[in-house]
Design a protein around this motif. Sequence first.
Motif, PDB file in Angstrom:
ATOM      1  N   TYR A   1       0.996  -1.070  -0.016  1.00  0.00           N
ATOM      2  CA  TYR A   1       0.076  -0.017   0.036  1.00  0.00           C
ATOM      3  C   TYR A   1       0.946   1.331  -0.053  1.00  0.00           C
ATOM      4  CZ  TYR A   1      -3.286   3.476   1.630  1.00  0.00           C
ATOM      5  OH  TYR A   1      -4.279   4.738   1.416  1.00  0.00           O
TER       6      TYR A   1
ATOM      7  N   GLN B   1      -2.879  -3.011   0.660  1.00  0.00           N
ATOM      8  CA  GLN B   1      -3.946  -1.935   0.225  1.00  0.00           C
ATOM      9  C   GLN B   1      -5.190  -2.678   0.575  1.00  0.00           C
ATOM     10  OE1 GLN B   1      -3.734  -0.040  -3.685  1.00  0.00           O
ATOM     11  NE2 GLN B   1      -2.084  -1.188  -4.117  1.00  0.00           N
TER      12      GLN B   1
ATOM     13  N   ASP C   1     -10.584   3.139  -1.487  1.00  0.00           N
ATOM     14  CA  ASP C   1      -9.233   3.176  -2.465  1.00  0.00           C
ATOM     15  C   ASP C   1      -9.235   2.338  -3.595  1.00  0.00           C
ATOM     16  OD1 ASP C   1      -7.717   5.131  -0.964  1.00  0.00           O
ATOM     17  OD2 ASP C   1      -6.539   3.928   0.284  1.00  0.00           O
TER      18      ASP C   1
END
Length: 181
Positions: A19, A26, A54
């Motif tokens: 990430y 992530q 995200d």
Amino acid sequence: MDAIDVIQALFESEGAQDYLGEPVTQAEHMLQTAALAVHVKAPAPLIAAALLHDVGHFQGVLTGADLMEGRDNRHSDTGADWLAQWFGPAVCEPVRLHVAAKRYLCAIEPGYYDRLSDASKFTLGVQGGPMTSEQADRFAASEYAADAVTLRRWDEQAKVPGAAVAPFREYRRLLVTLVSA
């Protein structure tokens, strides 16, 4: 594949990657963000926004890696636009505004910038830096600003290596209830 299967596949593929300078993947980051929303009994659309905020790093021409190289991937807009094929504004707009919320908080809240991770400080500069007072006023007046600020605060807390959180499958039922007809 249905919408939830498509999203789960992203969590299990691209989501399993690093990430962007943070000590978690992530997917771990997004699951931790959702766990914080669940912990405070947030409304279902805001939990979904926290979980999915995200996904824009996986969509579009520019990726999260491009962002870390100094090119704004506009992941909040990309993610919100992609999610809009399945979800309504109560899910998509906090996703769209979560980067703006970081810029807003850095402009109006003393000490907020200092609490950002090094990666978030770097991306803040790429994403336009703290808002001007005029931009902050416009942001604060937008319908989903409060939800975006709440999401942003969870976002900054959701970078804990090894944190125990529910897996994606635990959110499937919630997401199914929110998919637009």
